[in-house]
Design a protein around this motif. Structure first.
Motif, PDB file in Angstrom:
ATOM      1  N   ALA A 286      17.453  -5.218 -65.044  1.00  0.00           N
ATOM      2  CA  ALA A 286      18.056  -4.650 -66.256  1.00  0.00           C
ATOM      3  C   ALA A 286      18.472  -3.198 -66.070  1.00  0.00           C
ATOM      4  CB  ALA A 286      17.079  -4.771 -67.419  1.00  0.00           C
ATOM      5  N   ARG A 287      17.735  -2.447 -65.261  1.00  0.00           N
ATOM      6  CA  ARG A 287      18.047  -1.018 -65.090  1.00  0.00           C
ATOM      7  C   ARG A 287      19.388  -0.800 -64.382  1.00  0.00           C
ATOM      8  NH1 ARG A 287      17.187   0.289 -59.903  1.00  0.00           N
ATOM      9  NH2 ARG A 287      15.920  -1.127 -58.631  1.00  0.00           N
ATOM     10  N   VAL A 288      19.827  -1.789 -63.608  1.00  0.00           N
ATOM     11  CA  VAL A 288      21.067  -1.662 -62.849  1.00  0.00           C
ATOM     12  C   VAL A 288      22.265  -2.198 -63.625  1.00  0.00           C
ATOM     13  CG1 VAL A 288      22.210  -2.313 -60.691  1.00  0.00           C
ATOM     14  CG2 VAL A 288      19.746  -1.919 -60.712  1.00  0.00           C
ATOM     15  N   GLN A 289      22.020  -3.105 -64.545  1.00  0.00           N
ATOM     16  CA  GLN A 289      23.113  -3.815 -65.219  1.00  0.00           C
ATOM     17  C   GLN A 289      24.133  -2.902 -65.894  1.00  0.00           C
ATOM     18  OE1 GLN A 289      20.959  -6.604 -67.663  1.00  0.00           O
ATOM     19  NE2 GLN A 289      21.227  -8.259 -66.177  1.00  0.00           N
ATOM     20  N   PRO A 290      23.720  -1.892 -66.669  1.00  0.00           N
ATOM     21  CA  PRO A 290      24.739  -1.079 -67.361  1.00  0.00           C
ATOM     22  C   PRO A 290      25.730  -0.414 -66.412  1.00  0.00           C
ATOM     23  CG  PRO A 290      22.568  -0.691 -68.302  1.00  0.00           C
ATOM     24  CD  PRO A 290      22.347  -1.492 -67.052  1.00  0.00           C
ATOM     25  N   GLU A 291      25.239   0.086 -65.277  1.00  0.00           N
ATOM     26  CA  GLU A 291      26.143   0.772 -64.354  1.00  0.00           C
ATOM     27  C   GLU A 291      27.087  -0.213 -63.681  1.00  0.00           C
ATOM     28  OE1 GLU A 291      26.040   4.297 -60.979  1.00  0.00           O
ATOM     29  OE2 GLU A 291      24.187   3.263 -61.528  1.00  0.00           O
ATOM     30  N   VAL A 292      26.570  -1.381 -63.306  1.00  0.00           N
ATOM     31  CA  VAL A 292      27.431  -2.409 -62.725  1.00  0.00           C
ATOM     32  C   VAL A 292      28.481  -2.842 -63.740  1.00  0.00           C
ATOM     33  CG1 VAL A 292      27.495  -4.788 -61.878  1.00  0.00           C
ATOM     34  CG2 VAL A 292      25.721  -3.224 -61.062  1.00  0.00           C
ATOM     35  N   LEU A 293      28.062  -3.008 -64.982  1.00  0.00           N
ATOM     36  CA  LEU A 293      28.982  -3.420 -66.044  1.00  0.00           C
ATOM     37  C   LEU A 293      30.105  -2.411 -66.229  1.00  0.00           C
ATOM     38  CD1 LEU A 293      28.943  -5.884 -68.012  1.00  0.00           C
ATOM     39  CD2 LEU A 293      28.032  -4.323 -69.720  1.00  0.00           C
ATOM     40  N   SER A 294      29.763  -1.132 -66.129  1.00  0.00           N
ATOM     41  CA  SER A 294      30.758  -0.078 -66.347  1.00  0.00           C
ATOM     42  C   SER A 294      31.847  -0.070 -65.276  1.00  0.00           C
ATOM     43  CB  SER A 294      30.067   1.293 -66.380  1.00  0.00           C
ATOM     44  OG  SER A 294      29.612   1.664 -65.084  1.00  0.00           O
ATOM     45  N   ARG A 295      31.549  -0.651 -64.114  1.00  0.00           N
ATOM     46  CA  ARG A 295      32.532  -0.679 -63.026  1.00  0.00           C
ATOM     47  C   ARG A 295      33.377  -1.949 -63.007  1.00  0.00           C
ATOM     48  NH1 ARG A 295      31.865   2.923 -58.768  1.00  0.00           N
ATOM     49  NH2 ARG A 295      30.640   4.704 -59.457  1.00  0.00           N
ATOM     50  N   MET A 296      32.982  -2.945 -63.780  1.00  0.00           N
ATOM     51  CA  MET A 296      33.711  -4.203 -63.760  1.00  0.00           C
ATOM     52  C   MET A 296      35.047  -4.084 -64.476  1.00  0.00           C
ATOM     53  SD  MET A 296      30.989  -7.210 -64.608  1.00  0.00           S
ATOM     54  CE  MET A 296      29.591  -7.601 -63.556  1.00  0.00           C
ATOM     55  N   ASP A 297      35.981  -4.941 -64.099  1.00  0.00           N
ATOM     56  CA  ASP A 297      37.185  -5.141 -64.894  1.00  0.00           C
ATOM     57  C   ASP A 297      36.751  -5.511 -66.312  1.00  0.00           C
ATOM     58  OD1 ASP A 297      39.020  -7.493 -66.039  1.00  0.00           O
ATOM     59  OD2 ASP A 297      40.280  -6.168 -64.829  1.00  0.00           O
TER      60      ASP A 297
ATOM     61  N   ARG B  10      37.680  -7.589 -68.491  1.00  0.00           N
ATOM     62  CA  ARG B  10      37.555  -9.030 -68.744  1.00  0.00           C
ATOM     63  C   ARG B  10      36.323  -9.606 -68.058  1.00  0.00           C
ATOM     64  NH1 ARG B  10      43.556 -10.645 -67.082  1.00  0.00           N
ATOM     65  NH2 ARG B  10      43.004  -9.025 -65.584  1.00  0.00           N
ATOM     66  N   GLN B  11      36.043  -9.114 -66.832  1.00  0.00           N
ATOM     67  CA  GLN B  11      34.832  -9.551 -66.143  1.00  0.00           C
ATOM     68  C   GLN B  11      33.593  -9.095 -66.889  1.00  0.00           C
ATOM     69  OE1 GLN B  11      34.904  -8.122 -62.105  1.00  0.00           O
ATOM     70  NE2 GLN B  11      36.318  -9.711 -61.409  1.00  0.00           N
ATOM     71  N   ALA B  12      33.626  -7.848 -67.359  1.00  0.00           N
ATOM     72  CA  ALA B  12      32.478  -7.307 -68.085  1.00  0.00           C
ATOM     73  C   ALA B  12      32.211  -8.114 -69.345  1.00  0.00           C
ATOM     74  CB  ALA B  12      32.727  -5.835 -68.428  1.00  0.00           C
ATOM     75  N   GLN B  13      33.270  -8.460 -70.056  1.00  0.00           N
ATOM     76  CA  GLN B  13      33.112  -9.258 -71.271  1.00  0.00           C
ATOM     77  C   GLN B  13      32.529 -10.625 -70.946  1.00  0.00           C
ATOM     78  OE1 GLN B  13      33.271  -8.467 -74.325  1.00  0.00           O
ATOM     79  NE2 GLN B  13      33.057 -10.490 -75.219  1.00  0.00           N
ATOM     80  N   ALA B  14      33.011 -11.230 -69.869  1.00  0.00           N
ATOM     81  CA  ALA B  14      32.496 -12.542 -69.464  1.00  0.00           C
ATOM     82  C   ALA B  14      31.031 -12.471 -69.068  1.00  0.00           C
ATOM     83  CB  ALA B  14      33.329 -13.089 -68.301  1.00  0.00           C
ATOM     84  N   ALA B  15      30.620 -11.339 -68.494  1.00  0.00           N
ATOM     85  CA  ALA B  15      29.230 -11.186 -68.075  1.00  0.00           C
ATOM     86  C   ALA B  15      28.287 -11.031 -69.264  1.00  0.00           C
ATOM     87  CB  ALA B  15      29.099  -9.975 -67.146  1.00  0.00           C
ATOM     88  N   VAL B  16      28.721 -10.297 -70.273  1.00  0.00           N
ATOM     89  CA  VAL B  16      27.856  -9.995 -71.409  1.00  0.00           C
ATOM     90  C   VAL B  16      27.859 -11.106 -72.457  1.00  0.00           C
ATOM     91  CG1 VAL B  16      27.516  -8.388 -73.328  1.00  0.00           C
ATOM     92  CG2 VAL B  16      28.068  -7.510 -71.076  1.00  0.00           C
ATOM     93  N   ALA B  17      28.981 -11.805 -72.581  1.00  0.00           N
ATOM     94  CA  ALA B  17      29.136 -12.790 -73.659  1.00  0.00           C
ATOM     95  C   ALA B  17      28.000 -13.802 -73.748  1.00  0.00           C
ATOM     96  CB  ALA B  17      30.473 -13.505 -73.523  1.00  0.00           C
ATOM     97  N   PRO B  18      27.571 -14.421 -72.641  1.00  0.00           N
ATOM     98  CA  PRO B  18      26.485 -15.412 -72.767  1.00  0.00           C
ATOM     99  C   PRO B  18      25.185 -14.818 -73.290  1.00  0.00           C
ATOM    100  CG  PRO B  18      27.615 -15.654 -70.667  1.00  0.00           C
ATOM    101  CD  PRO B  18      28.086 -14.373 -71.271  1.00  0.00           C
ATOM    102  N   HIS B  19      24.899 -13.568 -72.934  1.00  0.00           N
ATOM    103  CA  HIS B  19      23.691 -12.906 -73.428  1.00  0.00           C
ATOM    104  C   HIS B  19      23.769 -12.729 -74.946  1.00  0.00           C
ATOM    105  CE1 HIS B  19      22.042 -11.712 -69.456  1.00  0.00           C
ATOM    106  NE2 HIS B  19      23.300 -11.756 -69.103  1.00  0.00           N
ATOM    107  N   TYR B  20      24.944 -12.309 -75.423  1.00  0.00           N
ATOM    108  CA  TYR B  20      25.105 -12.098 -76.865  1.00  0.00           C
ATOM    109  C   TYR B  20      25.017 -13.423 -77.611  1.00  0.00           C
ATOM    110  CZ  TYR B  20      27.017 -10.388 -81.272  1.00  0.00           C
ATOM    111  OH  TYR B  20      27.189 -10.064 -82.603  1.00  0.00           O
TER     112      TYR B  20
END
Length: 226
Positions: free
Chosen positions: A90-101, A103-113
């Motif tokens: 979890a500590r790494v996820q926000p920074e990785v998310l900030s670098r994604m395209d 659309r990729q970032a949205q696809a990554a977070v959507a299932p969690h939400y």
């Protein structure tokens, strides 16, 4: 490879193509695979991620230090980036998310939400069904003898969520549609929902971003049938 002198390994690894690596890495022992992965260039890593099945690519990439993963995040194949996000601490996820395209970032977070909203509905004593057909990311809630099509959409101001909720209600023959977002709903979306209800279409929106909003979600769900 394991039998060669240690000083030769970097030279040999440098010459391996993504296709070579895609054959070799999955069958290596984890400790040796981590050593080999640490010697790969960014071009090799991106190439091998494109060659491997998603699960295997994530297994390989997780051997990298977090800071290196961050630099790769926006160049990985979409499904790999999404699955890798789920597999990271979890500590790494926000920074990785900030670098994604985006659309990729949205696809990554959507299932969690979507899962979080389903859990919130369950806390409200609602039965939550996951349909196996129709639009993706939709929840169905049996209520008062009918069914509500629920569309949780992260990072949306209601435009996408309302459209998806209405489409899902039509597909699943639900009696009502509820769009749920973690962003304040746009005024034109609210106006659209108000007009829909005047026309006899049971449609509404709700804001939910944490357990603090469970009561608001329950109120919106019940309010559909008033």
């Amino acid at each position: 490879m394991k039998g060669m002198p240690p000083d030769r390994l970097p030279v040999v690894v440098k010459e391996l193509t993504p296709a070579d690596l895609a054959r070799l890495l999955p069958v290596m022992q984890p400790d040796y695979r981590q050593r080999v992965v640490g010697l790969l260039t960014e071009a090799q890593l991106i190439g091998v991620a494109a060659k491997l099945p998603t699960d295997a690519a994530v297994t390989v990439l997780r051997a990298l230090p977090a800071d290196q993963l961050v630099t790769l995040a926006d160049r990985l194949p979409g499904p790999v980036a999404t699955a890798l996000y789920d597999a990271l601490p979890a500590r790494v996820q926000p920074e990785v998310l900030s670098r994604m395209d985006p659309r990729q970032a949205q696809a990554a977070v959507a299932p969690h939400y979507e899962r979080a909203v389903a859990e919130a509905l369950a806390r409200a004593n609602a039965e939550v069904l996951i349909p196996h057909s129709g639009p993706s990311g939709i929840l169905l809630v049996p209520l008062f003898g009918g069914r509500v099509a629920v569309a949780p959409r992260h990072g949306d101001d209601g435009r996408v969520a309302v459209r998806d909720a209405e489409e899902a209600a039509y597909h699943h023959r639900a009696n009502a549609a509820l769009a749920i977002t973690d962003v304040p709903v746009a005024e034109e979306v609210r106006a659209y929902c108000t007009q829909a209800r005047r026309e006899g279409r049971t449609l509404d929106t709700a804001f939910w971003s944490s357990e603090r909003h469970d009561g608001t979600l329950k109120k919106a769900l019940v309010g559909l049938f008033r």
